[in-house]
Scaffold this active site. Structure first.
Site, short mmCIF file in Angstrom:
data_model
loop_
_atom_site.label_atom_id
_atom_site.label_comp_id
_atom_site.label_asym_id
_atom_site.label_seq_id
_atom_site.Cartn_x
_atom_site.Cartn_y
_atom_site.Cartn_z
N VAL A 117 0.83 -1.20 0.00
CA VAL A 117 0.00 0.00 0.00
C VAL A 117 0.86 1.25 0.00
O VAL A 117 0.63 2.20 -0.75
CB VAL A 117 -0.96 0.00 1.21
CG1 VAL A 117 -1.70 1.33 1.31
CG2 VAL A 117 -1.95 -1.15 1.10
N THR A 165 -5.19 -0.61 6.89
CA THR A 165 -6.51 -1.16 7.20
C THR A 165 -6.57 -1.46 8.70
O THR A 165 -5.84 -2.32 9.19
CB THR A 165 -6.78 -2.43 6.39
OG1 THR A 165 -6.70 -2.11 5.00
CG2 THR A 165 -8.15 -3.00 6.69
N ARG A 184 -6.38 -3.34 -5.64
CA ARG A 184 -6.32 -4.77 -5.95
C ARG A 184 -4.93 -5.09 -6.47
O ARG A 184 -4.45 -4.43 -7.39
CB ARG A 184 -7.37 -5.14 -7.00
CG ARG A 184 -8.81 -4.96 -6.57
CD ARG A 184 -9.73 -5.13 -7.77
NE ARG A 184 -9.44 -4.13 -8.80
CZ ARG A 184 -9.91 -4.18 -10.04
NH1 ARG A 184 -10.69 -5.20 -10.41
NH2 ARG A 184 -9.60 -3.24 -10.92
N LEU A 186 -17.97 -12.57 -9.44
CA LEU A 186 -18.86 -13.72 -9.64
C LEU A 186 -18.14 -14.80 -10.44
O LEU A 186 -18.74 -15.49 -11.26
CB LEU A 186 -20.15 -13.30 -10.35
CG LEU A 186 -21.13 -12.47 -9.52
CD1 LEU A 186 -22.37 -12.15 -10.34
CD2 LEU A 186 -21.52 -13.19 -8.23
N CYS A 226 -5.68 -9.36 1.95
CA CYS A 226 -6.78 -8.54 2.46
C CYS A 226 -7.98 -9.34 2.96
O CYS A 226 -8.30 -9.29 4.15
CB CYS A 226 -7.23 -7.55 1.38
SG CYS A 226 -5.99 -6.32 0.97
N ARG A 248 0.31 -15.05 0.09
CA ARG A 248 -0.40 -15.04 1.37
C ARG A 248 -1.81 -15.63 1.22
O ARG A 248 -2.61 -15.18 0.43
CB ARG A 248 -0.47 -13.61 1.92
CG ARG A 248 0.84 -13.12 2.49
CD ARG A 248 0.79 -11.68 2.91
NE ARG A 248 0.78 -10.78 1.76
CZ ARG A 248 0.83 -9.45 1.86
NH1 ARG A 248 0.86 -8.88 3.06
NH2 ARG A 248 0.83 -8.71 0.77
#
Length: 477
Positions: free
Chosen positions: A11, A122, A154, A253, A263, A331
């Site tokens: 980030v 976050t 993202r 989807l 995240c 991760r």
């Protein structure tokens, strides 16, 4: 504006570089001297498409620099961003805020002027309050503001997400902080990007709520994929049919082996812990977390079924290891529990990833890592597609079939199930019964008008889409 940015992780590095791209003077700070030296030389600690060139351009223009000296970075800064990691605590799932609080204390010791300290990490609700108290304890008469400005990047498309975001969220408690942040984001406001201004606590919660909702959406389509396999339906057709409803949307989807990354897994857990602290039960999020963890290991059983019920002594080729394409991040990657489960059942694993091999080597044991995908599948008893890299999509299926001992393909991302069936593979995909693997895709034909049929297309992240977005058209994609 002069900006100090504490933390050069994913980030911090992306945000700092993009702030510099807007013409600000940005100093990125990290305690890791070796990492800072590598950044000065243009060697990035993460893989993110296009970031290396953006860093180089802004370093050359003297808008972006790197240092270990937080005092020098903070001196004269208009905005000081905290963008350090908040990993989950072992055994609890709570966000570890020690790095945030340590950064706040060090900022306070170097503070001068009237800057705005912005938490971009976050963090759970109320973290900004604690940061404010930490700074005030060191600088009781200091004039400063504390704000929240969560990120929505993202991996694999972070630069685009930063420069062309869906929205900007700003959480403030005083006019001075609002003025500073609205000035910073004025390039986006001029481009009509929505800027959501709210209380600090609301901004903190927005980030967690967004990630939890997206994680739930992924888990929902994955569970429907299981139902499709049983009733003889096609999950991609189903996703298109419901995704064209604007209330639902087509993104996220895409059925697969479960979500992973830095995240969704940690943020859903942290949100649950926060809710529990306030006596609130988030049942939907609880079930999402449980279902996703179970699904990752269930994919190993899908592989075992595809080879006849027993993988003892078989060589399984795994194509793609990172949790998604266009990143080297391992991760919580679905490939890890998949491989571990197959190994427990006696399989020998050979694996390939275009970018993530170095990180994969740190977390996988007794796995033969192969640079060439064709060498990975040579003499394999089955191949499993776990990550939908473009290079994997482009593999020559006929050559793969010739190289493999058995033409069995388990396609957990539905990358090429029909093409593989036509090439002679026995295919097991997600959300399709075996009998439909070679059928042609469905086109949705409008009842009236001149519009063309809506074909099932895939963007780079594998999401179902009916056509290019305004952003893609602007970027010439």
């Amino acid at each position: 504006m002069k900006i100090a940015l504490i933390g050069t992780g994913y980030v911090g590095l992306v945000s700092g570089t993009c702030f510099a791209e807007w013409g600000n003077r940005v100093v990125c700070v990290d305690k890791n001297a070796e990492k800072i030296e590598q950044l000065k030389q243009g060697n990035l600690p993460i893989y993110e498409p296009g970031l290396d060139k953006l860093v180089e351009r802004n370093q050359t223009a003297d808008r972006l620099s790197f240092t270990t000296d937080i005092t020098a970075a903070v001196k004269g800064a208009d905005l000081i961003f905290i963008a350090v990691g908040t990993p989950p605590r072992l055994g609890s799932g709570d966000a570890d805020l020690s790095f945030v609080y340590m950064a706040a204390k060090e900022i306070a010791e170097s503070l001068e002027g009237q800057p705005t300290v912005v938490v971009k990490s976050t963090v759970p609700v109320g973290t900004g309050d604690v940061v404010e108290k930490i700074i005030a304890a060191v600088r009781p008469h200091g004039r400063f503001s504390v704000a929240s400005n969560p990120e929505f990047l993202r991996e694999g498309s972070a630069i685009d997400d930063f420069l062309f975001p869906d929205r900007v969220v700003i959480g403030v408690e005083d006019p001075r902080a609002l003025e500073a942040l609205t000035a910073l984001y004025s390039p986006l406001a001029r481009a009509n990007t929505p800027v959501v201004v709210t209380q600090r606590r609301s901004a903190e919660l927005i980030k967690y709520a967004a990630n939890a909702f997206l994680a739930t959406k992924i888990t929902f389509i994955n569970e429907l994929a299981d139902l499709c396999e049983q009733v003889g339906s096609d999950i991609d057709d189903l996703a298109l049919g419901i995704g064209l409803d604007h209330r639902i949307g087509r993104s996220f989807l895409k059925a697969g082996p479960g979500y992973g990354g830095s995240c969704f897994p940690k943020d859903t857990l942290a949100l649950l812990r926060t809710a529990q602290d306030f006596g609130i039960a988030l049942r939907v999020v609880e079930e999402t977390v449980a279902a996703n963890e179970a699904r990752k290991r269930k994919m190993a059983l899908k592989v075992i079924d595809a080879v006849g019920g027993d993988v003892e002594g078989l060589t399984i080729a795994v194509l793609g290891l990172t949790f998604k394409p266009d990143t080297d991040d391992m991760r919580d990657a679905p490939s890890i529990p998949l491989i571990e489960t197959l190994q427990r059942f006696g399989a020998k694993i050979r694996a390939h990833d275009p970018v993530g091999m170095e990180n994969a080597a740190r977390v996988l044991e007794n796995v033969v890592l192969v640079d060439d995908p064709y060498e990975c599948v040579r003499d394999a008893d089955a191949a499993v597609v776990v990550t939908e890299w473009e290079s994997i999509r482009q593999l020559d299926l006929d050559l793969m079939k010739q190289l493999m001992r058995s033409p069995i393909l388990i396609d957990l991302r539905n990358v090429f199930p029909r093409g593989a069936a036509q090439a002679g593979f026995r295919v097991s995909s997600v959300g399709r019964p075996a009998s439909t693997q070679s059928e042609a895709p469905v086109a949705i034909v409008p009842v009236s008008g001149d519009r063309q049929p809506v074909q099932q297309d895939r963007d780079r992240s594998g999401n179902c889409r009916a056509g290019k977005s305004h952003r893609e058209l602007e970027l010439g994609q």
